[in-house]
Scaffold this motif. Sequence first.
Motif, short mmCIF file in Angstrom:
data_model
loop_
_atom_site.label_atom_id
_atom_site.label_comp_id
_atom_site.label_asym_id
_atom_site.label_seq_id
_atom_site.Cartn_x
_atom_site.Cartn_y
_atom_site.Cartn_z
N ALA A 250 0.86 -1.32 -0.14
CA ALA A 250 0.03 0.12 0.07
C ALA A 250 0.77 1.24 -0.04
N PRO A 251 0.84 2.12 -0.99
CA PRO A 251 -0.17 1.98 -2.16
C PRO A 251 0.25 0.98 -3.25
N CYS A 252 -0.83 0.57 -4.00
CA CYS A 252 -0.30 -0.06 -5.14
C CYS A 252 -1.35 0.37 -6.29
N LEU A 253 -1.16 -0.19 -7.48
CA LEU A 253 -1.61 0.42 -8.77
C LEU A 253 -2.33 -0.80 -9.64
N PHE A 254 -3.80 -0.64 -9.96
CA PHE A 254 -4.30 -1.77 -10.72
C PHE A 254 -4.46 -0.93 -12.00
N ILE A 255 -3.90 -1.52 -13.45
CA ILE A 255 -4.25 -0.92 -14.65
C ILE A 255 -4.84 -1.79 -15.35
N THR A 256 -6.07 -1.36 -16.24
CA THR A 256 -6.83 -2.10 -17.30
C THR A 256 -6.69 -1.57 -18.59
N ASP A 257 -7.48 -1.90 -19.58
CA ASP A 257 -7.71 -1.17 -20.72
C ASP A 257 -8.71 0.03 -20.41
N SER B 73 -9.19 1.61 -17.04
CA SER B 73 -8.92 2.61 -16.04
C SER B 73 -7.56 2.30 -15.27
N VAL B 74 -7.07 3.14 -14.36
CA VAL B 74 -6.08 3.26 -13.59
C VAL B 74 -6.50 3.43 -12.28
N THR B 75 -6.22 2.44 -11.26
CA THR B 75 -6.77 2.79 -10.14
C THR B 75 -5.80 2.60 -8.85
N LEU B 76 -5.55 3.59 -8.24
CA LEU B 76 -4.48 3.75 -7.09
C LEU B 76 -5.38 3.49 -5.97
N LEU B 77 -4.70 2.42 -5.37
CA LEU B 77 -5.29 2.11 -4.12
C LEU B 77 -4.41 2.48 -2.88
N SER B 78 -4.69 3.56 -2.12
CA SER B 78 -3.86 4.07 -1.19
C SER B 78 -3.48 3.39 0.02
N ASN B 79 -4.72 2.58 0.46
CA ASN B 79 -4.10 1.89 1.81
C ASN B 79 -5.01 0.79 1.87
N LYS C 21 -11.46 -3.21 0.29
CA LYS C 21 -12.58 -3.17 -0.49
C LYS C 21 -12.75 -3.52 -1.91
N LEU C 22 -11.75 -3.36 -2.68
CA LEU C 22 -11.71 -3.69 -4.03
C LEU C 22 -11.85 -5.34 -4.12
N PHE C 23 -11.21 -6.13 -3.30
CA PHE C 23 -11.22 -7.30 -3.43
C PHE C 23 -12.57 -8.17 -2.91
N ALA C 24 -13.14 -7.45 -1.81
CA ALA C 24 -14.24 -7.47 -1.45
C ALA C 24 -15.54 -7.47 -2.83
N GLN C 25 -15.22 -6.68 -3.52
CA GLN C 25 -16.14 -6.44 -4.79
C GLN C 25 -15.88 -7.59 -5.79
N VAL C 26 -14.44 -7.76 -5.97
CA VAL C 26 -14.27 -8.56 -6.79
C VAL C 26 -14.64 -10.16 -6.59
N ILE C 27 -14.50 -10.35 -5.51
CA ILE C 27 -14.81 -11.81 -4.94
C ILE C 27 -16.18 -11.88 -4.91
#
Length: 135
Positions: free
Chosen positions: A33-40, A42-48, A54-60
């Motif tokens: 943390a922080p980490c960066l997720f990149i797709t065609d 979007s670019v998403t910065l996860l700061s903490n 939260k992101l992985f709860a949504q993915v799961i």
Amino acid sequence: MANQEEAIKQFYTNYLDTFHAGEAKAIVSFYHAPCLFITDQSVTLLSNEAEIEKLFAQVIEGLKGRNYSHSEVRDVQIKELSGEMALFSGLAVRYTKTGEELERLSATYTMRESNSAWQFVTVVAHSPETLVRFA
């Protein structure tokens, strides 16, 4: 260097086992943390850690809604950049609970080792046809 590659493979196996368990909170420790997720799209910065969870709860939750069971990662590629950095690329094949193939996707990760633990710093999700191969 061979030991480092084995350590990275074991790290990824542990990550995949944790992902299959479906516990977003447990997945957090695999990410810097922080980490960066990149797709065609979007670019998403996860700061903490809370944003990563939260992101992985949504993915799961999304995968559960599609009858997801597990993933197999094939064509693993690892490129050591230094004693503390590496690139990891692989083809993930996701399956349903009935054993049908759900989807295929490739991901390339930038990884960093700190305090004797590997973590993902950047994730680039891309099509299976563009699996990164390191010569």
